[in-house]
Design an enzyme around this catalytic site. Structure first.
Site, PDB file in Angstrom:
ATOM      1  N   ASN A  15       5.193  -4.647  -2.631  1.00  0.00           N
ATOM      2  CA  ASN A  15       4.049  -5.320  -2.030  1.00  0.00           C
ATOM      3  C   ASN A  15       4.393  -5.659  -0.574  1.00  0.00           C
ATOM      4  O   ASN A  15       5.356  -6.386  -0.316  1.00  0.00           O
ATOM      5  CB  ASN A  15       3.754  -6.595  -2.842  1.00  0.00           C
ATOM      6  CG  ASN A  15       2.570  -7.361  -2.306  1.00  0.00           C
ATOM      7  OD1 ASN A  15       2.439  -7.540  -1.104  1.00  0.00           O
ATOM      8  ND2 ASN A  15       1.712  -7.819  -3.175  1.00  0.00           N
TER       9      ASN A  15
ATOM     10  N   HIS B  92       3.386  -9.302   3.060  1.00  0.00           N
ATOM     11  CA  HIS B  92       4.044 -10.256   3.956  1.00  0.00           C
ATOM     12  C   HIS B  92       4.577  -9.612   5.234  1.00  0.00           C
ATOM     13  O   HIS B  92       4.925 -10.317   6.183  1.00  0.00           O
ATOM     14  CB  HIS B  92       5.105 -11.052   3.211  1.00  0.00           C
ATOM     15  CG  HIS B  92       4.446 -11.958   2.208  1.00  0.00           C
ATOM     16  ND1 HIS B  92       3.613 -12.976   2.597  1.00  0.00           N
ATOM     17  CD2 HIS B  92       4.416 -11.932   0.860  1.00  0.00           C
ATOM     18  CE1 HIS B  92       3.124 -13.561   1.517  1.00  0.00           C
ATOM     19  NE2 HIS B  92       3.591 -12.951   0.455  1.00  0.00           N
TER      20      HIS B  92
ATOM     21  N   HIS C  42      -2.753  -6.281  -0.985  1.00  0.00           N
ATOM     22  CA  HIS C  42      -3.848  -7.137  -1.449  1.00  0.00           C
ATOM     23  C   HIS C  42      -4.783  -7.368  -0.271  1.00  0.00           C
ATOM     24  O   HIS C  42      -4.431  -8.079   0.677  1.00  0.00           O
ATOM     25  CB  HIS C  42      -3.257  -8.461  -1.967  1.00  0.00           C
ATOM     26  CG  HIS C  42      -4.264  -9.381  -2.562  1.00  0.00           C
ATOM     27  ND1 HIS C  42      -3.922 -10.559  -3.185  1.00  0.00           N
ATOM     28  CD2 HIS C  42      -5.618  -9.314  -2.651  1.00  0.00           C
ATOM     29  CE1 HIS C  42      -5.013 -11.168  -3.623  1.00  0.00           C
ATOM     30  NE2 HIS C  42      -6.053 -10.433  -3.291  1.00  0.00           N
TER      31      HIS C  42
ATOM     32  N   ARG D 208      -7.389  -9.286   0.862  1.00  0.00           N
ATOM     33  CA  ARG D 208      -8.072 -10.528   0.466  1.00  0.00           C
ATOM     34  C   ARG D 208      -9.379 -10.684   1.215  1.00  0.00           C
ATOM     35  O   ARG D 208      -9.546 -10.184   2.322  1.00  0.00           O
ATOM     36  CB  ARG D 208      -7.172 -11.738   0.778  1.00  0.00           C
ATOM     37  CG  ARG D 208      -5.896 -11.808  -0.029  1.00  0.00           C
ATOM     38  CD  ARG D 208      -5.146 -13.085   0.314  1.00  0.00           C
ATOM     39  NE  ARG D 208      -5.897 -14.242  -0.129  1.00  0.00           N
ATOM     40  CZ  ARG D 208      -5.583 -14.957  -1.220  1.00  0.00           C
ATOM     41  NH1 ARG D 208      -4.531 -14.652  -1.947  1.00  0.00           N
ATOM     42  NH2 ARG D 208      -6.314 -15.985  -1.564  1.00  0.00           N
TER      43      ARG D 208
ATOM     44  N   ARG E 234      -6.174 -12.541   5.304  1.00  0.00           N
ATOM     45  CA  ARG E 234      -5.082 -13.298   5.927  1.00  0.00           C
ATOM     46  C   ARG E 234      -3.861 -12.437   6.244  1.00  0.00           C
ATOM     47  O   ARG E 234      -3.063 -12.800   7.083  1.00  0.00           O
ATOM     48  CB  ARG E 234      -4.683 -14.505   5.078  1.00  0.00           C
ATOM     49  CG  ARG E 234      -4.043 -14.145   3.773  1.00  0.00           C
ATOM     50  CD  ARG E 234      -3.477 -15.359   3.079  1.00  0.00           C
ATOM     51  NE  ARG E 234      -4.511 -16.207   2.500  1.00  0.00           N
ATOM     52  CZ  ARG E 234      -4.272 -17.045   1.498  1.00  0.00           C
ATOM     53  NH1 ARG E 234      -3.051 -17.157   1.008  1.00  0.00           N
ATOM     54  NH2 ARG E 234      -5.230 -17.767   0.989  1.00  0.00           N
TER      55      ARG E 234
ATOM     56  N   GLU F 123      -4.630  -4.359  -4.761  1.00  0.00           N
ATOM     57  CA  GLU F 123      -4.998  -5.616  -5.431  1.00  0.00           C
ATOM     58  C   GLU F 123      -6.261  -6.139  -4.766  1.00  0.00           C
ATOM     59  O   GLU F 123      -6.349  -6.163  -3.534  1.00  0.00           O
ATOM     60  CB  GLU F 123      -3.895  -6.657  -5.259  1.00  0.00           C
ATOM     61  CG  GLU F 123      -2.626  -6.332  -5.972  1.00  0.00           C
ATOM     62  CD  GLU F 123      -1.553  -7.366  -5.661  1.00  0.00           C
ATOM     63  OE1 GLU F 123      -1.829  -8.370  -4.974  1.00  0.00           O
ATOM     64  OE2 GLU F 123      -0.425  -7.144  -6.098  1.00  0.00           O
TER      65      GLU F 123
ATOM     66  N   THR G  34      -1.526 -15.726  -5.162  1.00  0.00           N
ATOM     67  CA  THR G  34      -2.327 -15.654  -6.388  1.00  0.00           C
ATOM     68  C   THR G  34      -1.707 -16.590  -7.435  1.00  0.00           C
ATOM     69  O   THR G  34      -0.610 -16.339  -7.928  1.00  0.00           O
ATOM     70  CB  THR G  34      -2.348 -14.202  -6.925  1.00  0.00           C
ATOM     71  OG1 THR G  34      -2.429 -13.316  -5.825  1.00  0.00           O
ATOM     72  CG2 THR G  34      -3.518 -13.989  -7.850  1.00  0.00           C
TER      73      THR G  34
ATOM     74  N   GLU H  92      -1.358  -6.323 -15.991  1.00  0.00           N
ATOM     75  CA  GLU H  92      -0.204  -6.743 -15.185  1.00  0.00           C
ATOM     76  C   GLU H  92      -0.014  -8.218 -15.505  1.00  0.00           C
ATOM     77  O   GLU H  92      -0.897  -9.042 -15.217  1.00  0.00           O
ATOM     78  CB  GLU H  92      -0.424  -6.530 -13.681  1.00  0.00           C
ATOM     79  CG  GLU H  92       0.796  -7.061 -12.897  1.00  0.00           C
ATOM     80  CD  GLU H  92       0.851  -6.628 -11.445  1.00  0.00           C
ATOM     81  OE1 GLU H  92       0.359  -5.537 -11.092  1.00  0.00           O
ATOM     82  OE2 GLU H  92       1.419  -7.413 -10.645  1.00  0.00           O
TER      83      GLU H  92
ATOM     84  N   HIS I  75       4.959 -11.025  -9.789  1.00  0.00           N
ATOM     85  CA  HIS I  75       4.754 -12.304  -9.120  1.00  0.00           C
ATOM     86  C   HIS I  75       6.015 -13.157  -9.162  1.00  0.00           C
ATOM     87  O   HIS I  75       6.509 -13.489 -10.239  1.00  0.00           O
ATOM     88  CB  HIS I  75       3.580 -13.128  -9.657  1.00  0.00           C
ATOM     89  CG  HIS I  75       2.990 -13.978  -8.565  1.00  0.00           C
ATOM     90  ND1 HIS I  75       3.547 -15.165  -8.191  1.00  0.00           N
ATOM     91  CD2 HIS I  75       1.950 -13.762  -7.728  1.00  0.00           C
ATOM     92  CE1 HIS I  75       2.864 -15.656  -7.183  1.00  0.00           C
ATOM     93  NE2 HIS I  75       1.893 -14.831  -6.873  1.00  0.00           N
TER      94      HIS I  75
END
Ligand code: PXP
Length: 247
Positions: free
Chosen positions: A15, A18, A53, A55, A59, A80, A111, A161, A201
């Site tokens: 992922n 970040h 993701h 969103r 962000r 995602e 999340t 998931e 996660h």
């Protein structure tokens, strides 16, 4: 003793949200970090897919990132997203390999919990067949509860998931054991229902070494810890290069 099927290798989805967070902190005005470059580096380093993701509040990952990554056939995307018409339309347009449906709250840092599938049931009934028509597979990011797993099956999604965040962050040994048992039973039920078992996660090296023993686990999606580890592992070289330039 019951024998569980072990998959030869667990697929790692990296992922990269970040990395985009770091870019957005400066308002997307710097030439670094380059999302595409990092996606390729992750794939070359052993990732089997890139998880992003997109969103609603944008962000970190931006629409332009999805568009750019979707043009590169070497990058397999796990997108995602929230179960909204806007996002489903984008998924049909940019055709990631997988769509992972997640709950979204504007105020959350990340999340926070699994999707309450019953609240988006009619949306999923409408959109999952359309995604399947375009060969896009669907996973639902849920807590490992029987009701959610059965609903995932009823809606004809391809995978669950499991949200591992509560298990990872729990400090009480007894409660942690209870969360593990839920993940364990959930994996067995999902497999019985012929759903693929994914998880993610909050996973770090320590918890990855444990979760890999989860029966029927096929895929892990990991982000935050990997980006943090990469700073630890890479900062020495980055500083040395800057010192070299300043000589
Ligand atoms: N899987 C899902 C569905 C997520 O929402 C996230 C966080 O964006 C992850 C995996 C990765 O979590 P982390 O960044 O804590 O490793």
């Amino acid at each position: 003793m019951i024998k569980y099927k072990k998959f030869q290798k667990i697929r790692l989805g990296v992922n990269i949200d970040h990395i985009a967070t770091l870019r957005q902190v400066r308002g997307d005005t710097t030439p670094y970090p380059n999302i595409h470059k990092f996606a390729i580096l992750a794939m070359k380093s052993g990732a089997e897919q890139i998880t992003i993701h997109l969103r609603e509040d944008r962000r970190h990952i931006q629409l332009k990132d999805l568009i750019m990554l979707s043009k590169d056939k070497k990058v397999k995307i796990n997108l995602e997203m929230a179960a909204t018409d806007e996002m489903f339309e984008l998924a049909l347009k940019y055709k990631p390999a997988w769509v992972c449906l997640v709950p979204e709250k504007r105020q959350e840092l990340t999340t926070e919990g699994g999707l309450n599938v019953s609240t988006v049931e009619s949306q999923l009934q409408k959109w999952i067949p359309r995604l399947h028509k375009k060969n896009i597979k669907v996973s639902l990011f849920i807590a490992p509860q029987a009701e959610m797993i059965e609903l995932t099956k009823t809606l004809n999604a391809d995978a669950v998931e499991f949200h591992t965040g509560h298990w990872v962050s729990e400090v009480s040994k007894i409660k942690k054991q209870k969360f593990w048992k839920e993940l364990y039973n959930g994996a067995i039920l999902a497999n019985e229902l012929k759903l693929n078992v994914h998880a993610g996660h909050g996973l770090d090296y320590e918890h990855a070494a444990i979760i890999k023993t989860l029966p029927y686990l096929q895929e892990l999606n990991i982000g935050h810890s990997l980006i943090c580890y990469s700073i630890e592992l890479g900062i020495k070289k980055a500083i040395q290069k800057m010192c070299q330039i300043l000589k």
